[in-house]
Design a protein around this motif. Structure first.
Motif, mmCIF file in Angstrom:
data_model
loop_
_atom_site.group_PDB
_atom_site.id
_atom_site.type_symbol
_atom_site.label_atom_id
_atom_site.label_comp_id
_atom_site.label_asym_id
_atom_site.label_seq_id
_atom_site.Cartn_x
_atom_site.Cartn_y
_atom_site.Cartn_z
ATOM 1 N N LYS A 124 0.848 -1.188 0.000
ATOM 2 C CA LYS A 124 0.000 0.000 0.000
ATOM 3 C C LYS A 124 0.884 1.239 0.000
ATOM 4 O O LYS A 124 1.891 1.291 0.688
ATOM 5 N N SER A 125 0.519 2.244 -0.799
ATOM 6 C CA SER A 125 1.279 3.494 -0.809
ATOM 7 C C SER A 125 0.324 4.666 -0.647
ATOM 8 O O SER A 125 -0.792 4.659 -1.175
ATOM 9 N N LEU A 126 0.775 5.635 0.127
ATOM 10 C CA LEU A 126 -0.010 6.832 0.392
ATOM 11 C C LEU A 126 0.878 8.056 0.294
ATOM 12 O O LEU A 126 2.076 7.982 0.596
ATOM 13 N N ASN A 127 0.298 9.192 -0.101
ATOM 14 C CA ASN A 127 1.011 10.449 -0.038
ATOM 15 C C ASN A 127 1.018 10.936 1.404
ATOM 16 O O ASN A 127 0.217 10.493 2.234
ATOM 17 N N VAL A 128 1.924 11.832 1.729
ATOM 18 C CA VAL A 128 2.115 12.297 3.099
ATOM 19 C C VAL A 128 0.815 12.819 3.704
ATOM 20 O O VAL A 128 0.479 12.495 4.848
ATOM 21 N N SER A 129 0.069 13.605 2.970
ATOM 22 C CA SER A 129 -1.172 14.178 3.513
ATOM 23 C C SER A 129 -2.165 13.083 3.896
ATOM 24 O O SER A 129 -2.818 13.153 4.937
ATOM 25 N N GLU A 130 -2.283 12.029 3.059
ATOM 26 C CA GLU A 130 -3.169 10.912 3.374
ATOM 27 C C GLU A 130 -2.644 10.131 4.579
ATOM 28 O O GLU A 130 -3.417 9.712 5.437
ATOM 29 N N ALA A 131 -1.341 9.947 4.629
ATOM 30 C CA ALA A 131 -0.740 9.202 5.737
ATOM 31 C C ALA A 131 -0.967 9.925 7.060
ATOM 32 O O ALA A 131 -1.182 9.284 8.094
ATOM 33 N N LYS A 132 -0.909 11.253 7.045
ATOM 34 C CA LYS A 132 -1.142 12.024 8.278
ATOM 35 C C LYS A 132 -2.559 11.814 8.785
ATOM 36 O O LYS A 132 -2.782 11.655 9.980
ATOM 37 N N THR A 133 -3.526 11.820 7.885
ATOM 38 C CA THR A 133 -4.925 11.686 8.316
ATOM 39 C C THR A 133 -5.258 10.249 8.726
ATOM 40 O O THR A 133 -6.158 10.039 9.531
ATOM 41 N N GLN A 134 -4.531 9.267 8.199
ATOM 42 C CA GLN A 134 -4.811 7.857 8.491
ATOM 43 C C GLN A 134 -3.754 7.226 9.394
ATOM 44 O O GLN A 134 -3.638 6.005 9.455
ATOM 45 N N PHE A 135 -2.980 8.049 10.103
ATOM 46 C CA PHE A 135 -1.838 7.531 10.849
ATOM 47 C C PHE A 135 -2.216 6.432 11.847
ATOM 48 O O PHE A 135 -1.557 5.398 11.920
ATOM 49 N N CYS A 136 -3.272 6.636 12.610
ATOM 50 C CA CYS A 136 -3.678 5.618 13.598
ATOM 51 C C CYS A 136 -4.002 4.292 12.921
ATOM 52 O O CYS A 136 -3.615 3.212 13.414
ATOM 53 N N ASN A 137 -4.703 4.352 11.801
ATOM 54 C CA ASN A 137 -5.022 3.115 11.068
ATOM 55 C C ASN A 137 -3.757 2.462 10.516
ATOM 56 O O ASN A 137 -3.646 1.235 10.502
#
Length: 89
Positions: free
Chosen positions: A12-25
């Motif tokens: 799975k790959s995410l951009n930084v902004s997406e990773a910040k919002t989904q960090f707990c998951n």
């Protein structure tokens, strides 16, 4: 090599902004063993991996209790005399 490449391609790959919002998951998924590639403008910059604890090295005292083991040298002194050390010359 092939296994690592295949694992990288299906990761799975995410951009930084997406990773910040989904960090707990993402942390929960890492606990389950999943890895996530973090990108900046779709360019990979980091990877979130599950933690693998290092194996503990336990020395079991008394595991070789028999009369066959003898230490025949002084363990506080070098095994070779300093004159034999090629790195010191």
């Amino acid at each position: 090599m092939t296994f690592k490449l295949v694992k990288f391609l299906i990761m799975k790959s995410l951009n930084v902004s997406e990773a910040k919002t989904q960090f707990c998951n993402l942390v929960k998924q890492a606990q389950k063993g999943e890895s996530t590639l973090i990108c900046q403008r779709n360019i990979p910059v980091a990877m979130l991996l599950p933690h693998v604890p290092e194996p503990k090295h336990h020395t079991r005292i008394g595991w070789a209790k028999n009369d066959n083991i003898q230490i025949l040298c002084d363990l506080t002194e070098p095994a070779l005399p300093e004159s034999s050390w090629s790195m010191m010359q």
